[in-house]
Design a protein around this motif. Structure first.
Motif, short mmCIF file in Angstrom:
data_model
loop_
_atom_site.label_atom_id
_atom_site.label_comp_id
_atom_site.label_asym_id
_atom_site.label_seq_id
_atom_site.Cartn_x
_atom_site.Cartn_y
_atom_site.Cartn_z
N GLY A 244 46.39 49.33 28.25
CA GLY A 244 45.12 49.23 27.55
C GLY A 244 43.95 48.75 28.38
N ILE A 245 44.09 48.68 29.70
CA ILE A 245 43.03 48.17 30.58
C ILE A 245 42.07 49.31 30.90
CG2 ILE A 245 42.54 47.12 32.82
CD1 ILE A 245 45.48 46.02 32.67
N THR A 246 40.81 49.16 30.50
CA THR A 246 39.86 50.26 30.66
C THR A 246 38.57 49.87 31.37
OG1 THR A 246 38.85 49.83 28.50
CG2 THR A 246 40.70 51.37 28.54
N SER A 247 38.41 48.60 31.74
CA SER A 247 37.15 48.17 32.33
C SER A 247 37.36 47.01 33.29
CB SER A 247 36.18 47.73 31.22
OG SER A 247 36.66 46.55 30.60
N GLY A 248 36.33 46.70 34.05
CA GLY A 248 36.38 45.54 34.92
C GLY A 248 36.49 44.25 34.12
N ALA A 249 35.92 44.23 32.92
CA ALA A 249 36.04 43.05 32.06
C ALA A 249 37.50 42.82 31.68
CB ALA A 249 35.18 43.22 30.81
N ASP A 250 38.21 43.90 31.36
CA ASP A 250 39.63 43.78 31.04
C ASP A 250 40.42 43.27 32.24
OD1 ASP A 250 39.03 44.85 28.56
OD2 ASP A 250 39.80 46.85 29.03
N VAL A 251 40.07 43.76 33.42
CA VAL A 251 40.74 43.32 34.65
C VAL A 251 40.53 41.82 34.83
CG1 VAL A 251 40.88 43.55 37.16
CG2 VAL A 251 40.49 45.58 35.75
N PHE A 252 39.29 41.36 34.68
CA PHE A 252 38.97 39.94 34.83
C PHE A 252 39.80 39.10 33.85
CE2 PHE A 252 36.78 36.02 33.95
CZ PHE A 252 36.33 35.60 35.19
N LYS A 253 39.90 39.54 32.61
CA LYS A 253 40.65 38.78 31.61
C LYS A 253 42.12 38.66 32.00
CE LYS A 253 37.43 40.20 27.99
NZ LYS A 253 37.19 41.02 26.77
N CYS A 254 42.70 39.74 32.50
CA CYS A 254 44.10 39.70 32.94
C CYS A 254 44.29 38.74 34.11
CB CYS A 254 44.58 41.10 33.34
SG CYS A 254 44.70 42.28 31.99
N LEU A 255 43.38 38.81 35.09
CA LEU A 255 43.46 37.93 36.25
C LEU A 255 43.25 36.48 35.85
CD1 LEU A 255 41.43 40.01 38.89
CD2 LEU A 255 43.90 40.00 38.52
N ALA A 256 42.31 36.24 34.92
CA ALA A 256 42.04 34.88 34.48
C ALA A 256 43.25 34.30 33.75
CB ALA A 256 40.81 34.86 33.57
N MET A 257 44.01 35.13 33.08
CA MET A 257 45.21 34.66 32.39
C MET A 257 46.34 34.36 33.39
SD MET A 257 45.22 37.01 28.94
CE MET A 257 46.63 36.17 28.22
N GLY A 258 46.20 34.90 34.63
CA GLY A 258 47.19 34.58 35.65
C GLY A 258 47.85 35.75 36.33
N ALA A 259 47.52 36.98 35.92
CA ALA A 259 48.12 38.15 36.57
C ALA A 259 47.64 38.27 38.01
CB ALA A 259 47.76 39.43 35.79
N ALA A 260 48.52 38.74 38.89
CA ALA A 260 48.16 38.91 40.29
C ALA A 260 47.36 40.19 40.51
CB ALA A 260 49.41 38.94 41.15
N ALA A 261 47.64 41.21 39.71
CA ALA A 261 46.96 42.50 39.79
C ALA A 261 47.24 43.26 38.51
CB ALA A 261 47.44 43.30 41.01
N VAL A 262 46.53 44.35 38.30
CA VAL A 262 46.71 45.16 37.10
C VAL A 262 46.96 46.61 37.50
CG1 VAL A 262 45.13 43.63 35.84
CG2 VAL A 262 44.27 45.79 36.80
N CYS A 263 47.55 47.33 36.57
CA CYS A 263 47.76 48.76 36.79
C CYS A 263 47.06 49.54 35.68
CB CYS A 263 49.25 49.09 36.79
SG CYS A 263 49.60 50.80 37.22
N VAL A 264 46.28 50.56 36.05
CA VAL A 264 45.55 51.37 35.08
C VAL A 264 45.95 52.83 35.25
CG1 VAL A 264 43.64 49.75 35.05
CG2 VAL A 264 43.54 51.70 36.58
N LYS A 292 33.42 42.75 39.92
CA LYS A 292 32.60 41.90 40.79
C LYS A 292 31.41 41.33 40.03
CE LYS A 292 33.61 43.93 45.34
NZ LYS A 292 33.03 44.63 46.52
N GLY A 293 30.78 42.15 39.20
CA GLY A 293 29.64 41.68 38.43
C GLY A 293 30.02 40.53 37.50
N ILE A 294 31.18 40.63 36.88
CA ILE A 294 31.63 39.57 35.97
C ILE A 294 32.03 38.33 36.76
CG2 ILE A 294 33.46 38.94 34.33
CD1 ILE A 294 33.31 41.87 33.36
N MET A 295 32.68 38.53 37.92
CA MET A 295 33.02 37.39 38.77
C MET A 295 31.77 36.61 39.16
SD MET A 295 35.90 39.17 41.22
CE MET A 295 35.96 37.82 42.40
N ALA A 296 30.69 37.33 39.49
CA ALA A 296 29.44 36.68 39.87
C ALA A 296 28.90 35.83 38.73
CB ALA A 296 28.42 37.73 40.29
N ARG A 297 28.98 36.35 37.51
CA ARG A 297 28.46 35.63 36.35
C ARG A 297 29.40 34.52 35.88
NH1 ARG A 297 26.67 40.45 36.86
NH2 ARG A 297 24.56 41.03 36.21
N ALA A 298 30.64 34.56 36.35
CA ALA A 298 31.60 33.52 35.97
C ALA A 298 31.74 32.46 37.07
CB ALA A 298 32.96 34.14 35.67
N GLY A 299 30.92 32.58 38.12
CA GLY A 299 30.98 31.62 39.21
C GLY A 299 32.24 31.71 40.03
#
Length: 320
Positions: A244-264, A292-299
């Motif tokens: 269900g990963i369709t965007s960079g925002a989804d990727v960020f959420k997975c990484l923030a939860m602790g995933a090392a990487a995602v598969c799309v 990257k854009g979300i990472m920038a806004r999340a510090g």
């Protein structure tokens, strides 16, 4: 067991025609995709502007340098599709995952330069599994992924792939296969803490959390199971996630939860059908640019800075 959940008996599925079976599977797939989308959309991102920096998404995965934590699912197809997708992944600096049962197509993917995780079916005959793992190493795959989630069909019967029977694996068998693997050994299809513990005991190098397509939305979603599995792994091995990963925002959420990487996968198919290799490449780059854009806004100037305290979980019904 995740809080708020209890075990229930799955409903019996009576025999039916192929059309009925296909319709049921399609409905469950749609239900699963909708449930995963709603779960992603119920997680919100916290903005931080102080002590941030220009984001960088480079990472190391089993000794391989990648430009993005987004891995591309590459499936065999006609007219050189696999090679084109593999080349696009390589150009993006992204990892790929591809099945080994179509060996000729797999060779084209790795020959195109894609750093590829080789997916191997859990055949009943372990000699066949080991032969495919060794062949994957010869083709310069960077890791093996054993698909433990594809053994049984809808009515509980073991599947067959090109005449070869699949079979469930015991902890002992999993350990033997992990020891025999010439490459890092990832177990794909884990959705429970119990299986995660067994993966660790067997000596697995990594875990991939994947949705169960037959249970659909009746089963745990990958993001629901992920926290418990990460608790078991405790940083000892990387945990990957897909579904269900369709965007960079989804990727960020997975990484923030602790995933090392995602598969799309699915999100890359339409661009590929419309624009071929360039469309596949552009979509991977789009997702990474959004990340990257979300990472920038999340510090978060690097992937290592991303953490779960950047996320807020809200009941999706609370917002329009």
């Amino acid at each position: 067991m995740p809080e708020g959940f209890s075990f229930v008996d799955a409903p019996e599925i009576s025999p039916g025609g192929a059309q009925r079976e296909g319709n049921m599977e399609e409905k469950q797939q749609l239900s699963l995709q909708r449930a995963m989308r709603e779960y992603f959309d119920s997680i919100y991102l916290e903005t931080r502007h102080i002590d941030g920096g220009k984001p960088e998404t480079a990472m190391d995965l089993f000794g391989n340098q990648l430009s993005t934590p987004v891995m591309a699912r590459v499936c065999p197809g006609p007219d050189g599709q696999a090679a084109a997708k593999g080349k696009a992944a390589a150009r993006a600096g992204a990892g790929a995952r591809a099945p080994m049962e179509e060996e000729g197509e797999f060779v084209k993917i790795t020959a195109a330069g894609a750093k590829t995780l080789a997916l191997v079916k859990p055949y009943e005959d372990h000699k066949l599994i080991i032969a495919q793992m060794e062949r994957a190493a010869e083709c310069n795959a960077f890791a093996i992924g054993l698909e433990i989630d594809c053994v049984f069909g809808r009515e509980g019967n073991p599947r067959r792939i090109k005449g070869h029977a699949l079979g469930p694996k015991t902890l002992e068998a999993l350990g033997q296969l992990a020891a025999a693997s010439p490459l890092p050994f990832v177990v794909k299809g884990v959705l429970s803490q119990k299986d995660a513990y067994k993966c660790l005991e067997a000596g697995a190098s990594g875990i991939m959390v994947s949705p169960d397509p037959l249970l659909g939305s009746r089963g745990l979603l990958p993001l629901e199971a992920l926290p418990g599995i990460l608790k078991v792994a405790d940083g000892r091995i990387p945990v990957f996630v897909e579904g269900g990963i369709t965007s960079g925002a989804d990727v960020f959420k997975c990484l923030a939860m602790g995933a090392a990487a995602v598969c799309v996968g699915q999100v890359l198919e339409k661009p590929f059908q419309e624009r071929g290799e360039e469309g596949f490449l552009e979509e991977i780059n789009r997702m990474n640019a959004e990340l990257k854009g979300i990472m920038a806004r999340a510090g978060c100037p690097s992937l290592k800075c991303i953490s779960k305290d950047s996320l807020w979980k809200t009941d999706s019904a609370c917002r329009p």
